[in-house]
Design an enzyme around this catalytic site. Structure first.
Site, short mmCIF file in Angstrom:
data_model
loop_
_atom_site.label_atom_id
_atom_site.label_comp_id
_atom_site.label_asym_id
_atom_site.label_seq_id
_atom_site.Cartn_x
_atom_site.Cartn_y
_atom_site.Cartn_z
CB SER A 230 -8.91 9.44 8.92
OG SER A 230 -7.56 9.80 8.75
CG ASP A 231 -4.17 7.20 6.79
OD1 ASP A 231 -4.30 7.77 5.71
OD2 ASP A 231 -3.36 7.56 7.66
CG LEU A 232 -6.41 1.82 9.36
CD1 LEU A 232 -6.49 1.28 10.78
CD2 LEU A 232 -5.58 0.91 8.48
#
Length: 409
Positions: free
Chosen positions: A180-182
């Site tokens: 989700s960060d990437l």
């Protein structure tokens, strides 16, 4: 050499950890001048997220964690205490000169410092201001801290990832990297570039509100639509595909192989190699829809066939037959793969304390304006004096005063 694609774009980076730095690293790769603002003394949290740490030529650990190195190539670092009024004033002056500002503070936190979008846009209407948070600037969860692991669970990702509950090892599973960060970093980059393009027409910037939770839900793609069109939420399928059969990992005689049959013709060729042409003619398995409906019957038959031969037989034979397949590499094996080496996916840059730092190249290949790799991830505050002098016009005496007051480092 042509200028980089984003040459001349000034980016002020008030992010740390992964989603924001991933976004700004991509902008830096494409030629933007990214100034990373960090807190004196500690800097980006990920600087200390080790081991492993980068080692110098003697094998001695430096202070640079591998995690930090993964997301901060191409930037300049300035250490400013934004809790101090003088530090806030410095950031505002940098924002006045910036095209883009990216931040990932909790909702409302930067407003206390006069570094929110409304304040900065009043002085610089052309500013594109991107906020990245766990849950966005609105909604009942807006004040919660957002962590990728939690987002993977809340957003539905872990309900479709992992082995089936009824099998050994079954149950929810997170991804091996912070997806989700990437992905939020990638979506944020697209949004920023869209806003910059819009500014070319209107002359005005805008605020961008990116949330890890939104991105997590959006990236479930076809499985979202499976739910929305049927009202039934898909479950975990392990290494199999929800909508295609056979499309999974099989155990061979000496290891594992991925078989990714994409159409009925490929399935027939797979069966021919396996010397089970009868499985291609069986009316239960002729079309993909048939195979999906009869997965529980077909897959055990294929498992029995595949485990009789070694990985090399299947990998070489299926490749020759035009059936997508592949081994399962470790990261070390992936970097040793001749395809990865031919594509130049590792770059080594000079580093001020380690001598050299190995990095992963951008996967973007452009004919006229390829990504640049001319600046390693910076040391904390490595460019403080340079930025204060060249960007803000401060002389050595004023910089020394700010450093003595611990406003900068």
């Amino acid at each position: 050499m042509n200028p980089s694609a984003l040459h001349g774009l000034r980016v002020l980076d008030l992010t740390r950890v992964l989603a924001g730095p991933w976004c700004t690293q991509l902008l830096a790769d494409l030629g933007a001048d990214v100034v990373k603002v960090e807190r004196p003394g500690g800097g980006d949290d990920t600087r200390g997220w080790g081991p492993p740490f980068l080692r110098d030529a003697r094998g001695v650990e430096t202070s640079e964690a591998a995690y930090y190195l993964a997301a901060n190539r191409g930037k300049r670092s300035i250490a400013i205490d934004i809790a101090a009024p003088e530090g806030q004033a410095l950031v505002r002056r940098l924002a006045d000169r910036a095209d883009v500002l990216v931040e990932n503070y909790k909702v409302g936190q930067l407003a206390r410092y006069g570094l929110d979008y409304a304040t900065l846009a009043a002085a610089n209407p052309r500013l594109v201001y991107c906020s990245i948070t766990g849950f966005g600037q609105s909604g009942p969860y807006r004040d919660r801290a957002g962590y990728d692991f939690i987002i993977q669970g809340l957003g539905g990702f872990m309900s479709i990832t992992g082995e089936r509950d009824e099998l050994p090892g079954g149950g929810p599973q997170k991804a091996g990297v912070a997806v989700s960060d990437l992905m939020t970093g990638m979506y944020a980059t697209v949004a920023i570039l869209a806003a910059v393009e819009h500014r070319h027409t209107t002359g005005r910037g805008q605020a961008i509100d990116m949330a890890l939770m939104d991105t997590m839900v959006a990236m479930l793609a076809n499985l979202n639509m499976s739910y929305l069109t049927t009202g039934v939420a898909p479950g975990r399928a392990g290494n199999a595909h929800q909508n295609i059969v056979p499309y999974q990992v099989f155990a061979a005689a000496d290891g594992h192989v991925i078989v990714a049959v994409g159409n009925d013709a490929q399935y027939a060729r797979f069966c021919a190699l396996a010397e089970r042409a009868d499985l291609a003619r069986d009316p239960r398995f002729v079309t993909n829809a048939d195979r999906v409906r009869h997965r529980a019957v077909l897959v055990p038959l294929l498992e029995e066939v595949v485990r009789q031969r070694p990985v090399a037989f299947w990998a070489e034979g299926l490749e020759a037959a035009g059936v997508p397949c592949g081994a399962i590499n470790s990261i070390a094996q992936a970097f040793a793969d001749p395809q990865i080496q031919a594509r130049g996916m590792r770059v080594d840059l000079p580093h001020p304390t380690a001598g050299s730092v190995p990095l992963v190249a951008s996967p973007i290949k452009m004919s006229d304006t390829p990504p640049r790799f001319d600046r390693p991830p910076p040391l904390l505050g490595q460019h403080t004096d340079e930025i204060l002098r060249d960007e803000l016009g401060l002389d050595a005496a004023r910089i020394a005063t700010l450093r003595e007051a611990r406003v900068v480092a």
